[in-house]
Design a protein around this motif. Structure first.
Motif, mmCIF file in Angstrom:
data_model
loop_
_atom_site.group_PDB
_atom_site.id
_atom_site.type_symbol
_atom_site.label_atom_id
_atom_site.label_comp_id
_atom_site.label_asym_id
_atom_site.label_seq_id
_atom_site.Cartn_x
_atom_site.Cartn_y
_atom_site.Cartn_z
ATOM 1 N N GLN A 107 0.831 -1.202 0.000
ATOM 2 C CA GLN A 107 0.000 0.000 0.000
ATOM 3 C C GLN A 107 0.868 1.256 0.000
ATOM 4 O OE1 GLN A 107 -3.632 0.112 -0.069
ATOM 5 N NE2 GLN A 107 -2.894 2.098 -0.774
ATOM 6 N N GLN A 108 1.933 1.250 0.779
ATOM 7 C CA GLN A 108 2.837 2.403 0.826
ATOM 8 C C GLN A 108 3.528 2.617 -0.517
ATOM 9 O OE1 GLN A 108 5.479 1.608 4.097
ATOM 10 N NE2 GLN A 108 3.893 1.867 5.657
ATOM 11 N N HIS A 109 4.008 1.535 -1.117
ATOM 12 C CA HIS A 109 4.679 1.662 -2.413
ATOM 13 C C HIS A 109 3.693 2.084 -3.502
ATOM 14 C CE1 HIS A 109 8.200 0.188 -0.551
ATOM 15 N NE2 HIS A 109 7.892 -1.096 -0.569
ATOM 16 N N TRP A 110 2.454 1.624 -3.387
ATOM 17 C CA TRP A 110 1.422 2.012 -4.354
ATOM 18 C C TRP A 110 1.147 3.510 -4.267
ATOM 19 C CZ3 TRP A 110 -1.272 -0.050 -8.334
ATOM 20 C CH2 TRP A 110 -2.461 0.581 -8.727
ATOM 21 N N ASP A 111 0.993 4.012 -3.053
ATOM 22 C CA ASP A 111 0.725 5.442 -2.877
ATOM 23 C C ASP A 111 1.866 6.292 -3.429
ATOM 24 O OD1 ASP A 111 -1.700 4.933 -1.714
ATOM 25 O OD2 ASP A 111 -1.012 5.198 0.349
ATOM 26 N N ALA A 112 3.101 5.820 -3.244
ATOM 27 C CA ALA A 112 4.274 6.574 -3.689
ATOM 28 C C ALA A 112 4.631 6.296 -5.146
ATOM 29 C CB ALA A 112 5.466 6.239 -2.796
ATOM 30 N N ASN A 113 3.854 5.434 -5.803
ATOM 31 C CA ASN A 113 4.106 5.070 -7.200
ATOM 32 C C ASN A 113 5.509 4.473 -7.368
ATOM 33 O OD1 ASN A 113 3.502 4.724 -9.896
ATOM 34 N ND2 ASN A 113 3.993 6.828 -10.489
ATOM 35 N N GLU A 114 5.886 3.612 -6.450
ATOM 36 C CA GLU A 114 7.198 2.961 -6.486
ATOM 37 C C GLU A 114 7.040 1.554 -7.064
ATOM 38 O OE1 GLU A 114 9.126 5.210 -2.593
ATOM 39 O OE2 GLU A 114 8.091 3.290 -2.339
ATOM 40 N N MET A 115 6.861 1.499 -8.364
ATOM 41 C CA MET A 115 6.596 0.222 -9.007
ATOM 42 C C MET A 115 7.809 -0.706 -8.966
ATOM 43 S SD MET A 115 3.504 0.781 -9.595
ATOM 44 C CE MET A 115 3.168 -0.832 -10.276
ATOM 45 N N ASP A 116 9.014 -0.136 -8.896
ATOM 46 C CA ASP A 116 10.203 -0.975 -8.814
ATOM 47 C C ASP A 116 10.234 -1.760 -7.505
ATOM 48 O OD1 ASP A 116 10.467 1.485 -7.493
ATOM 49 O OD2 ASP A 116 12.660 1.383 -7.551
ATOM 50 N N LYS A 117 9.710 -1.162 -6.439
ATOM 51 C CA LYS A 117 9.657 -1.866 -5.157
ATOM 52 C C LYS A 117 8.482 -2.840 -5.101
ATOM 53 C CE LYS A 117 12.041 1.764 -2.609
ATOM 54 N NZ LYS A 117 11.995 2.719 -1.475
ATOM 55 N N ALA A 119 7.580 -4.559 -7.511
ATOM 56 C CA ALA A 119 8.020 -5.723 -8.284
ATOM 57 C C ALA A 119 8.589 -6.818 -7.390
ATOM 58 C CB ALA A 119 9.057 -5.302 -9.320
ATOM 59 N N GLU A 120 9.067 -6.461 -6.200
ATOM 60 C CA GLU A 120 9.628 -7.450 -5.287
ATOM 61 C C GLU A 120 8.545 -8.294 -4.616
ATOM 62 O OE1 GLU A 120 11.993 -5.377 -2.471
ATOM 63 O OE2 GLU A 120 13.151 -4.274 -3.985
ATOM 64 N N PHE A 121 7.290 -7.842 -4.692
ATOM 65 C CA PHE A 121 6.207 -8.496 -3.969
ATOM 66 C C PHE A 121 5.238 -9.259 -4.869
ATOM 67 C CE2 PHE A 121 7.640 -5.049 -1.309
ATOM 68 C CZ PHE A 121 7.567 -5.540 -0.016
ATOM 69 N N VAL A 122 5.313 -9.064 -6.179
ATOM 70 C CA VAL A 122 4.290 -9.616 -7.073
ATOM 71 C C VAL A 122 4.935 -10.373 -8.231
ATOM 72 C CG1 VAL A 122 2.707 -7.731 -6.504
ATOM 73 C CG2 VAL A 122 4.175 -7.536 -8.512
ATOM 74 N N THR A 123 4.130 -11.188 -8.903
ATOM 75 C CA THR A 123 4.600 -11.898 -10.088
ATOM 76 C C THR A 123 4.744 -10.913 -11.253
ATOM 77 O OG1 THR A 123 2.352 -12.406 -10.827
ATOM 78 C CG2 THR A 123 3.418 -14.005 -9.356
#
Length: 209
Positions: A107-117, A119-123
């Motif tokens: 949720q935090q990475h989504w709010d900050a638009n940190e798609m590179d981070k 990527a570590e959590f999803v396929t």
């Protein structure tokens, strides 16, 4: 034009002189016309029914991968007992606690638009879906506060190549700490490849209701 001609022929048969001296050929013609009208009406009903069903269906955003675990199917009822086929190393309490941290970090990475981070959590397939969804929101920072977050395990399936777990998160989502927010519920499909020290990755997200 064919419909008008058929209607005129029927009218001439059932009204006035057309009904007098009815012959076998006339009966056959009447039967053929009645059959064609029946087929026309039946076809119209079949064409209308899917449109009505689609118009009344609720909108749900869902992202999942082909061949996903049946325990993640939307046909499963809420009262059904969880399907647990877990490997020996699986610890439910630790898994749920890690999943809660997974949710908050994403949720935090989504709010900050940190798609590179993210990527570590999803396929990889899930990442492409989330990138498109986030791009539709713009590049700006999103503010989200989650209250009363709870997580429950809906099922585990240990397969030859991976272990699949399904969870449901629920809580209240707010855009600020002071608004009432909205109640949410969403299910995650998570996968872990077989082997030591493999990560759990989000493979599907379904909004419930």
């Amino acid at each position: 034009m064919a419909g008008i001609a058929a209607g005129g022929l029927l009218a001439s048969m059932f009204m006035g002189d057309g009904f007098n001296g009815l012959q076998l050929f006339d009966i056959l013609i009447m039967g053929l016309i009645a059959f064609l009208i029946f087929r026309f009406i039946a076809r119209r009903r079949q064409q209308q029914q899917p449109k009505m069903a689609a118009a009344g269906a609720p909108y749900q955003r869902e992202a999942s991968q082909p061949g996903q675990n049946p325990i993640f199917s939307s046909s499963a009822t809420a009262s059904a007992a969880p399907v647990i086929n877990a490997p020996a190393w699986f610890n439910e309490e630790r898994f749920l606690e890690a999943a809660r941290g997974h949710f908050q970090a994403l949720q935090q990475h989504w709010d900050a638009n940190e798609m590179d981070k993210i990527a570590e959590f999803v396929t990889p397939q899930m990442l492409q879906f989330l990138k498109k969804e986030r791009a539709d929101l713009g590049d700006g920072f999103q503010s989200t506060f989650i209250d009363n977050l709870s997580v429950q395990l809906d099922g585990v399936d240990d397969r030859a190549d991976k272990t699949i777990a399904t969870l449901t998160f629920s809580g209240v989502s707010k855009t600020s700490r002071f608004d009432q927010g909205e109640v949410f519920s969403e299910s995650w499909n998570m996968e872990r490849p077989q082997g030591d020290n493999q990560p759990w990755l989000v493979a599907g997200i379904r909004q419930n209701g």
